[in-house]
Design an enzyme around this catalytic site. Structure first.
Site, PDB file in Angstrom:
ATOM      1  N   ASN A 176       0.801  -1.238   0.000  1.00  0.00           N
ATOM      2  CA  ASN A 176       0.000   0.000   0.000  1.00  0.00           C
ATOM      3  C   ASN A 176       0.831   1.284   0.000  1.00  0.00           C
ATOM      4  O   ASN A 176       0.359   2.315  -0.446  1.00  0.00           O
ATOM      5  CB  ASN A 176      -1.053  -0.011   1.114  1.00  0.00           C
ATOM      6  CG  ASN A 176      -0.466  -0.017   2.494  1.00  0.00           C
ATOM      7  OD1 ASN A 176       0.678  -0.416   2.694  1.00  0.00           O
ATOM      8  ND2 ASN A 176      -1.244   0.430   3.461  1.00  0.00           N
ATOM      9  N   GLU A 275       4.851  -3.737  12.356  1.00  0.00           N
ATOM     10  CA  GLU A 275       3.885  -2.667  12.063  1.00  0.00           C
ATOM     11  C   GLU A 275       2.705  -3.350  11.393  1.00  0.00           C
ATOM     12  O   GLU A 275       2.796  -3.732  10.217  1.00  0.00           O
ATOM     13  CB  GLU A 275       4.496  -1.622  11.121  1.00  0.00           C
ATOM     14  CG  GLU A 275       5.651  -0.830  11.716  1.00  0.00           C
ATOM     15  CD  GLU A 275       5.208   0.160  12.780  1.00  0.00           C
ATOM     16  OE1 GLU A 275       4.008   0.416  12.916  1.00  0.00           O
ATOM     17  OE2 GLU A 275       6.095   0.659  13.488  1.00  0.00           O
ATOM     18  N   CYS A 309      -3.122   1.699   6.651  1.00  0.00           N
ATOM     19  CA  CYS A 309      -3.314   1.071   7.977  1.00  0.00           C
ATOM     20  C   CYS A 309      -3.890   2.071   8.964  1.00  0.00           C
ATOM     21  O   CYS A 309      -4.545   1.696   9.929  1.00  0.00           O
ATOM     22  CB  CYS A 309      -1.988   0.519   8.485  1.00  0.00           C
ATOM     23  SG  CYS A 309      -0.687   1.755   8.477  1.00  0.00           S
ATOM     24  N   GLU A 483       8.538   3.057  14.384  1.00  0.00           N
ATOM     25  CA  GLU A 483       9.372   3.507  13.265  1.00  0.00           C
ATOM     26  C   GLU A 483       9.298   5.022  13.202  1.00  0.00           C
ATOM     27  O   GLU A 483       8.240   5.604  13.438  1.00  0.00           O
ATOM     28  CB  GLU A 483       8.871   2.896  11.946  1.00  0.00           C
ATOM     29  CG  GLU A 483       9.111   1.397  11.892  1.00  0.00           C
ATOM     30  CD  GLU A 483       8.805   0.781  10.530  1.00  0.00           C
ATOM     31  OE1 GLU A 483       7.858   1.230   9.853  1.00  0.00           O
ATOM     32  OE2 GLU A 483       9.514  -0.164  10.152  1.00  0.00           O
TER      33      GLU A 483
HETATM   34  P1  NAD Z   1       0.314  -8.889   3.998  1.00  0.00           P
HETATM   35  O1  NAD Z   1       0.502  -9.207   5.439  1.00  0.00           O
HETATM   36  O2  NAD Z   1      -0.516  -9.792   3.182  1.00  0.00           O
HETATM   37  O3  NAD Z   1       1.736  -8.822   3.264  1.00  0.00           O
HETATM   38  C1  NAD Z   1       2.778  -8.009   3.748  1.00  0.00           C
HETATM   39  C2  NAD Z   1       4.108  -8.572   3.262  1.00  0.00           C
HETATM   40  O4  NAD Z   1       4.276  -9.863   3.837  1.00  0.00           O
HETATM   41  C3  NAD Z   1       4.198  -8.760   1.750  1.00  0.00           C
HETATM   42  O5  NAD Z   1       5.514  -8.484   1.357  1.00  0.00           O
HETATM   43  C4  NAD Z   1       3.894 -10.228   1.583  1.00  0.00           C
HETATM   44  O6  NAD Z   1       4.468 -10.790   0.421  1.00  0.00           O
HETATM   45  C5  NAD Z   1       4.561 -10.804   2.817  1.00  0.00           C
HETATM   46  N1  NAD Z   1       4.051 -12.096   3.242  1.00  0.00           N
HETATM   47  C6  NAD Z   1       2.815 -12.619   3.057  1.00  0.00           C
HETATM   48  N2  NAD Z   1       2.757 -13.854   3.602  1.00  0.00           N
HETATM   49  C7  NAD Z   1       3.967 -14.106   4.133  1.00  0.00           C
HETATM   50  C8  NAD Z   1       4.527 -15.200   4.838  1.00  0.00           C
HETATM   51  N3  NAD Z   1       3.827 -16.288   5.118  1.00  0.00           N
HETATM   52  N4  NAD Z   1       5.817 -15.120   5.239  1.00  0.00           N
HETATM   53  C9  NAD Z   1       6.544 -14.012   4.985  1.00  0.00           C
HETATM   54  N5  NAD Z   1       6.072 -12.935   4.319  1.00  0.00           N
HETATM   55  C10 NAD Z   1       4.787 -12.984   3.911  1.00  0.00           C
HETATM   56  O7  NAD Z   1      -0.202  -7.385   3.960  1.00  0.00           O
HETATM   57  P2  NAD Z   1      -0.582  -6.519   2.683  1.00  0.00           P
HETATM   58  O8  NAD Z   1      -1.907  -6.981   2.182  1.00  0.00           O
HETATM   59  O9  NAD Z   1       0.563  -6.444   1.735  1.00  0.00           O
HETATM   60  O10 NAD Z   1      -0.723  -5.060   3.328  1.00  0.00           O
HETATM   61  C11 NAD Z   1      -1.853  -4.620   3.962  1.00  0.00           C
HETATM   62  C12 NAD Z   1      -1.741  -4.788   5.465  1.00  0.00           C
HETATM   63  O11 NAD Z   1      -0.590  -4.097   5.933  1.00  0.00           O
HETATM   64  C13 NAD Z   1      -2.910  -4.189   6.205  1.00  0.00           C
HETATM   65  O12 NAD Z   1      -3.273  -5.032   7.253  1.00  0.00           O
HETATM   66  C14 NAD Z   1      -2.335  -2.880   6.744  1.00  0.00           C
HETATM   67  O13 NAD Z   1      -3.000  -2.388   7.886  1.00  0.00           O
HETATM   68  C15 NAD Z   1      -0.945  -3.280   7.048  1.00  0.00           C
HETATM   69  N6  NAD Z   1      -0.063  -2.099   7.093  1.00  0.00           N
HETATM   70  C16 NAD Z   1       0.411  -1.703   8.313  1.00  0.00           C
HETATM   71  C17 NAD Z   1       1.207  -0.564   8.396  1.00  0.00           C
HETATM   72  C18 NAD Z   1       1.746  -0.092   9.713  1.00  0.00           C
HETATM   73  O14 NAD Z   1       2.642   0.731   9.696  1.00  0.00           O
HETATM   74  N7  NAD Z   1       1.229  -0.559  10.851  1.00  0.00           N
HETATM   75  C19 NAD Z   1       1.523   0.146   7.238  1.00  0.00           C
HETATM   76  C20 NAD Z   1       1.026  -0.289   6.014  1.00  0.00           C
HETATM   77  C21 NAD Z   1       0.230  -1.429   5.963  1.00  0.00           C
END
Ligand code: NAD
Length: 502
Positions: A176, A275, A309, A483
């Site tokens: 995102n 995060e 997020c 962060e």
């Molecule tokens: P996601 O958890 O599906 O994926 C995040 C990352 O993890 C990607 O690079 C993905 O390829 C990787 N990943 C997925 N499965 C994995 C596994 N089993 N092992 C290792 N890596 C794996 O999240 P998303 O859909 O890409 O992003 C949206 C989410 O991120 C939302 O929940 C959002 O709230 C959160 N987010 C949080 C913050 C924050 O700062 N707190 C910021 C941005 C997004």
């Protein structure tokens, strides 16, 4: 892999009208970036990168295997000693150059972010400015790494505390914010003296690869930053986290994946920064400045078309101001132009994938089934592209699934409340605790409510909370660690205590 549409660079013969069409994606899909070189993955399979506005194929990127991940760890390990021994000033200057180069290239980078993520160009420009700022901020932090000298209470010895780079860090980022989530980790890691392997999301890898070339130009030595993409993040990440040379995991993404990674990290007792997801409440009290609340709501809900997020997920509006707030929000959200992110007039771009639209559709249908009324939007359009229109729901039941889950889209769910106690109780009725928004003209009330709300960050009479100079992060199941600010670099440092007498 086989996919029918050709990469945008190959079929751009006037077929694509948007300004991003001139962007050639090939330079950003040259392979894995390991040890300062573009290297082939050890398998021929590739990952398609899809334009969410058209569903066309933009590019194909390398698909790293476990063996490739080990090569990336080898490179990070090979570069680690020399990098940790560089002077703080030298690291600072390199980070400052990264900042300068990002600003110089911000137009191209913003168009690339908009192309692969779908977000509207103004949002993409905002993201690049925010992302670059992490380099400037951490260039300043690199030369301010703390240290302590104290006297033991017994008087027998001195207590010397040195902060050392924690070691090789694995960084995993979501789609995102393809630029900012990467630089929010890379910049403090480099400032601390760590070498890193970045694994960006497969949906948006091109920005991460574009930035890899930029670090090289800025003077980041080979092996200090490595970037790999993979369609099998589970085993590839497990191989890196299981390598005893790796000492840090920094993850941004969903709470579900965060939990899995914490379990994986437990095997090697790995320092982990998380995060994770949010479920931000947005409280509007009767005494709020209505225009300020509406301005804030538009930012908190519609930045990135709701794919943030920190996005306002639950609007709790007090009965006395409820109807005016709803009318104002419907007017503003209804005026937003939906279209491809790359079109300069677009305010709300497509969602990242068809699956993301399916989820929004499901959450809206569930809320309606439980009594919510749709006062704007609420229906996914026909045709190409992963679009969902700006939508406002009122009379949403606190039992609706969207009260518990991240909507991650342009849907404002409005709940009416009567008392302050009720609003606080509803706000805290979630496993998340990332960001919250409070609108009231009474500062005393605002601060009292802020102290009651279980949330890592509070925006008081503002719609935006993120700032590279402030500690970003959540409580409860929204994360571990912070962060940005002075805290960001500490996540990549380990305190070493030396007892000595003199
Ligand atoms: P996601 O958890 O599906 O994926 C995040 C990352 O993890 C990607 O690079 C993905 O390829 C990787 N990943 C997925 N499965 C994995 C596994 N089993 N092992 C290792 N890596 C794996 O999240 P998303 O859909 O890409 O992003 C949206 C989410 O991120 C939302 O929940 C959002 O709230 C959160 N987010 C949080 C913050 C924050 O700062 N707190 C910021 C941005 C997004």
């Amino acid at each position: 892999m086989s996919a029918t549409p050709m990469p945008r660079a190959a079929n751009a013969e006037g077929a694509i009208a948007d300004p991003a069409a001139s962007l050639d994606c090939r330079p950003f899909s040259k392979g894995l970036y390991i040890d300062g070189r573009w290297q082939k993955a050890s398998q021929a399979h590739t990952i398609p990168v899809i334009d969410p506005a058209t569903e066309d194929l933009l590019a194909e990127v390398a698909d790293a295997t476990v063996d490739d991940a080990r090569r990336a760890v080898d490179a990070a390990a090979g570069a680690a000693r020399a990098w940790r021994l560089t002077s703080p000033r030298q690291r600072s200057e390199i980070l400052r150059t990264c900042y300068r180069l990002m600003i110089e290239r911000s137009d191209m980078l913003a168009r690339l972010v908009s192309l692969e993520n779908g977000k509207a160009l103004p949002d993409a420009r905002g993201e690049i400015a925010y992302a670059a700022e992490f380099f400037r901020w951490n260039a300043e932090e690199a030369v301010r790494i703390p240290g302590e000298l104290g006297r033991a209470p017994s008087g027998g010895n001195r207590i010397l505390v040195d902060y050392e780079p924690i070691g090789i860090a694995v960084l995993i980022t979501p789609w995102n914010f393809p630029a900012a989530m990467a630089t929010r980790k890379i910049a403090p890691a480099l400032a601390a003296g760590c070498t890193v392997i970045l694994k960006p999301a497969s949906e948006t890898p091109l920005t991460a690869y574009a930035l890899a070339g930029l670090y090289e130009e800025a003077g980041v030595p080979p092996g200090v930053v490595n970037v790999i993409t993979t369609s099998t993040p589970g085993p590839v990440t497990a191989a890196m986290l299981g390598d005893p040379r790796v000492r840090k995991l920094s993850f941004t993404g969903s709470t579900g994946v965060g939990r899995q990674l914490l379990a994986e990290a437990a095997k090697t007792v790995l320092s982990s920064s998380m995060e994770l997801g949010g479920n931000a409440p947005f409280l509007v009290f009767d005494d709020a400045d209505l225009d300020a609340a509406l301005d804030g709501a538009m930012v908190a809900k519609m930045r990135n078309a709701g794919e943030a997020c920190t996005a306002a997920n639950r609007f709790y509006v007090q009965a006395g101001i409820h109807d005016d707030f709803v009318a104002g929000l419907v007017g503003r959200m209804g005026a937003l132009k939906v279209g491809p992110g790359s079109d300069p007039s677009t305010a709300c771009g497509p969602m990242i994938t068809a699956k993301a639209v399916d989820k929004i559709d499901r959450l809206v249908a569930d809320a309606v089934a439980r009594g919510a009324k749709v006062v704007l939007g609420g229906r996914r359009p026909e045709g190409k592209g992963f679009y969902y229109p700006p939508t406002v729901l009122i009379d949403v039941s606190p039992d609706a699934e969207m009260a518990r889950e991240e909507i991650f889209g342009p849907v404002a769910a409005i709940y009416r409340f009567e008392t302050q106690e009720q609003a606080i109780a509803w706000s805290n009725d979630t496993e998340y605790g990332l960001a919250s928004y409070i609108f009231t003209r009474d500062l005393k009330r605002g601060l009292a409510v802020a102290s009651e709300i279980e949330s890592g960050m509070i925006a008081l009479n503002r719609g935006l909370v993120s700032d590279p100079a402030a500690p970003f992060g959540g409580v409860k199941q929204s994360g571990l660690g912070r962060e940005g600010g002075a805290h960001g670099v500490l996540e990549f440092l380990e305190a070493k205590y030396i007892a000595t007498s003199f």
